[in-house]
Motif scaffolding. Sequence first.
Motif, PDB file in Angstrom:
ATOM      1  N   MET A  76       0.853  -1.188   0.000  1.00 38.46           N
ATOM      2  CA  MET A  76       0.000   0.000   0.000  1.00 38.46           C
ATOM      3  C   MET A  76       0.888   1.238   0.000  1.00 38.46           C
ATOM      4  SD  MET A  76      -3.058   1.404   0.181  1.00 38.46           S
ATOM      5  CE  MET A  76      -4.280   0.207   0.562  1.00 38.46           C
ATOM      6  N   PRO A  77       0.689   2.156  -0.946  1.00 39.50           N
ATOM      7  CA  PRO A  77       1.507   3.368  -0.979  1.00 39.50           C
ATOM      8  C   PRO A  77       1.259   4.239   0.251  1.00 39.50           C
ATOM      9  CG  PRO A  77       0.088   3.215  -2.936  1.00 39.50           C
ATOM     10  CD  PRO A  77      -0.280   2.103  -2.013  1.00 39.50           C
ATOM     11  N   LYS A  78       2.285   4.955   0.642  1.00 35.79           N
ATOM     12  CA  LYS A  78       2.136   5.914   1.740  1.00 35.79           C
ATOM     13  C   LYS A  78       1.251   7.061   1.267  1.00 35.79           C
ATOM     14  CE  LYS A  78       6.500   5.033   3.978  1.00 35.79           C
ATOM     15  NZ  LYS A  78       7.497   4.279   3.388  1.00 35.79           N
ATOM     16  N   ASP A  79       0.622   7.764   2.227  1.00 32.38           N
ATOM     17  CA  ASP A  79      -0.295   8.854   1.866  1.00 32.38           C
ATOM     18  C   ASP A  79       0.367   9.888   0.971  1.00 32.38           C
ATOM     19  OD1 ASP A  79      -2.607   7.973   2.913  1.00 32.38           O
ATOM     20  OD2 ASP A  79      -2.554   9.203   4.716  1.00 32.38           O
ATOM     21  N   HIS A  80       1.628  10.266   1.264  1.00 30.87           N
ATOM     22  CA  HIS A  80       2.250  11.304   0.442  1.00 30.87           C
ATOM     23  C   HIS A  80       2.494  10.814  -0.980  1.00 30.87           C
ATOM     24  CE1 HIS A  80       6.349   9.644   0.469  1.00 30.87           C
ATOM     25  NE2 HIS A  80       6.104   9.305   1.723  1.00 30.87           N
ATOM     26  N   ASP A  81       2.553   9.491  -1.189  1.00 30.66           N
ATOM     27  CA  ASP A  81       2.701   8.943  -2.538  1.00 30.66           C
ATOM     28  C   ASP A  81       1.389   9.004  -3.309  1.00 30.66           C
ATOM     29  OD1 ASP A  81       5.343   8.296  -2.033  1.00 30.66           O
ATOM     30  OD2 ASP A  81       4.856   6.251  -1.389  1.00 30.66           O
ATOM     31  N   ARG A  82       0.279   9.085  -2.578  1.00 38.07           N
ATOM     32  CA  ARG A  82      -1.035   9.083  -3.211  1.00 38.07           C
ATOM     33  C   ARG A  82      -1.572  10.489  -3.420  1.00 38.07           C
ATOM     34  NH1 ARG A  82      -4.119   3.979  -0.971  1.00 38.07           N
ATOM     35  NH2 ARG A  82      -5.767   5.449  -0.547  1.00 38.07           N
ATOM     36  N   LYS A  83      -0.918  11.479  -2.883  1.00 37.20           N
ATOM     37  CA  LYS A  83      -1.410  12.857  -3.005  1.00 37.20           C
ATOM     38  C   LYS A  83      -1.302  13.329  -4.452  1.00 37.20           C
ATOM     39  CE  LYS A  83      -2.372  13.883   1.284  1.00 37.20           C
ATOM     40  NZ  LYS A  83      -3.524  14.554   1.803  1.00 37.20           N
ATOM     41  N   THR A  84      -2.366  13.949  -4.908  1.00 35.07           N
ATOM     42  CA  THR A  84      -2.399  14.554  -6.234  1.00 35.07           C
ATOM     43  C   THR A  84      -2.279  16.067  -6.061  1.00 35.07           C
ATOM     44  OG1 THR A  84      -4.793  14.837  -6.179  1.00 35.07           O
ATOM     45  CG2 THR A  84      -3.961  12.730  -7.056  1.00 35.07           C
ATOM     46  N   ASN A  85      -2.121  16.774  -7.164  1.00 33.24           N
ATOM     47  CA  ASN A  85      -2.117  18.245  -7.088  1.00 33.24           C
ATOM     48  C   ASN A  85      -3.398  18.740  -6.417  1.00 33.24           C
ATOM     49  OD1 ASN A  85       0.345  18.442  -8.326  1.00 33.24           O
ATOM     50  ND2 ASN A  85      -0.485  18.921 -10.337  1.00 33.24           N
ATOM     51  N   ALA A  86      -4.517  18.123  -6.754  1.00 37.21           N
ATOM     52  CA  ALA A  86      -5.798  18.541  -6.175  1.00 37.21           C
ATOM     53  C   ALA A  86      -5.788  18.365  -4.657  1.00 37.21           C
ATOM     54  CB  ALA A  86      -6.947  17.749  -6.798  1.00 37.21           C
ATOM     55  N   LEU A  87      -5.327  17.229  -4.182  1.00 38.54           N
ATOM     56  CA  LEU A  87      -5.320  16.977  -2.739  1.00 38.54           C
ATOM     57  C   LEU A  87      -4.337  17.888  -2.020  1.00 38.54           C
ATOM     58  CD1 LEU A  87      -5.559  13.071  -2.679  1.00 38.54           C
ATOM     59  CD2 LEU A  87      -7.410  14.766  -2.619  1.00 38.54           C
ATOM     60  N   ARG A  88      -3.195  18.162  -2.638  1.00 37.76           N
ATOM     61  CA  ARG A  88      -2.236  19.084  -2.033  1.00 37.76           C
ATOM     62  C   ARG A  88      -2.834  20.490  -1.918  1.00 37.76           C
ATOM     63  NH1 ARG A  88       1.381  15.449  -4.376  1.00 37.76           N
ATOM     64  NH2 ARG A  88       1.350  16.333  -6.435  1.00 37.76           N
ATOM     65  N   GLU A  89      -3.558  20.934  -2.951  1.00 36.72           N
ATOM     66  CA  GLU A  89      -4.196  22.262  -2.888  1.00 36.72           C
ATOM     67  C   GLU A  89      -5.277  22.314  -1.817  1.00 36.72           C
ATOM     68  OE1 GLU A  89      -5.423  24.420  -6.322  1.00 36.72           O
ATOM     69  OE2 GLU A  89      -3.601  23.907  -7.444  1.00 36.72           O
ATOM     70  N   LEU A  90      -6.032  21.238  -1.671  1.00 38.39           N
ATOM     71  CA  LEU A  90      -7.055  21.198  -0.627  1.00 38.39           C
ATOM     72  C   LEU A  90      -6.417  21.247   0.757  1.00 38.39           C
ATOM     73  CD1 LEU A  90      -9.499  18.586  -2.163  1.00 38.39           C
ATOM     74  CD2 LEU A  90      -9.967  21.010  -1.761  1.00 38.39           C
ATOM     75  N   ASP A  91      -5.314  20.518   0.933  1.00 30.75           N
ATOM     76  CA  ASP A  91      -4.610  20.556   2.216  1.00 30.75           C
ATOM     77  C   ASP A  91      -4.096  21.966   2.508  1.00 30.75           C
ATOM     78  OD1 ASP A  91      -5.047  17.850   2.619  1.00 30.75           O
ATOM     79  OD2 ASP A  91      -3.046  17.237   1.950  1.00 30.75           O
ATOM     80  N   ALA A  92      -3.511  22.600   1.497  1.00 31.10           N
ATOM     81  CA  ALA A  92      -2.956  23.944   1.674  1.00 31.10           C
ATOM     82  C   ALA A  92      -4.047  24.954   2.024  1.00 31.10           C
ATOM     83  CB  ALA A  92      -2.210  24.383   0.416  1.00 31.10           C
ATOM     84  N   ALA A  93      -5.237  24.767   1.451  1.00 27.74           N
ATOM     85  CA  ALA A  93      -6.355  25.680   1.714  1.00 27.74           C
ATOM     86  C   ALA A  93      -7.048  25.365   3.045  1.00 27.74           C
ATOM     87  CB  ALA A  93      -7.369  25.612   0.575  1.00 27.74           C
ATOM     88  N   ARG A  94      -6.697  24.242   3.639  1.00 25.96           N
ATOM     89  CA  ARG A  94      -7.271  23.818   4.928  1.00 25.96           C
ATOM     90  C   ARG A  94      -8.792  23.717   4.886  1.00 25.96           C
ATOM     91  NH1 ARG A  94      -3.026  24.550   9.075  1.00 25.96           N
ATOM     92  NH2 ARG A  94      -1.338  25.622   8.053  1.00 25.96           N
ATOM     93  N   VAL A  95      -9.293  23.155   3.785  1.00 23.59           N
ATOM     94  CA  VAL A  95     -10.732  22.914   3.694  1.00 23.59           C
ATOM     95  C   VAL A  95     -10.985  21.432   3.962  1.00 23.59           C
ATOM     96  CG1 VAL A  95     -11.227  24.827   2.124  1.00 23.59           C
ATOM     97  CG2 VAL A  95     -10.686  22.602   1.193  1.00 23.59           C
ATOM     98  N   PRO A  96     -12.088  21.121   4.612  1.00 27.21           N
ATOM     99  CA  PRO A  96     -12.378  19.710   4.901  1.00 27.21           C
ATOM    100  C   PRO A  96     -12.781  18.944   3.639  1.00 27.21           C
ATOM    101  CG  PRO A  96     -14.140  21.125   5.715  1.00 27.21           C
ATOM    102  CD  PRO A  96     -13.078  22.034   5.182  1.00 27.21           C
TER     103      PRO A  96
END
Length: 161
Positions: free
Chosen positions: A1-21
């Motif tokens: 199973m890939p680690k979470d940071h290996d599964r992050k896409t540009n979209a998920l990184r932007e959502l994390d940066a914006a701190r939206v649920p």
Amino acid sequence: MPKDHDRKTNALRELDAARVPYEARFFTCPEALSGVEVANLLGLDPDRVFKTLVTQAKSGGHYVFMIPVACELDLKKAAAAVGEKAVAMLPARELLPLTGYVHGGCSPIGMRRPFPTVIDETADLFDRIAFSGGRLGCQVEMAPDDLARVVPLVRADLTVA
């Protein structure tokens, strides 16, 4: 199973940066599935699962439209929503160079550059909607208002009646 940071896409990184649920849902998907197939696979109502469509206007501008997966984009309504005379679907071969995403994995978040984005007004009927997380086998679920905090959205009637 890939680690979470290996599964992050540009979209998920932007959502994390914006701190939206949001909730990211990963599933095995060796090839592009239809949006209805994805909804069924995840046990979601197809009315609240949205596909991301990229178009080009006669003026040369590009626009993103989000509609329920079981619906068809009405190109005349879409053009009117963005103040263009006409829009046409972007050829599949142009999607990756323009957006950074492949067919079946195109997210409205994290494209190479932002484009005006219009979501079908039915999104407001749901507390949470789902859409591509930026790659095959990744869907994001979140509130439409939270999506609008990351991608400026216009709401309009976009589907064929």
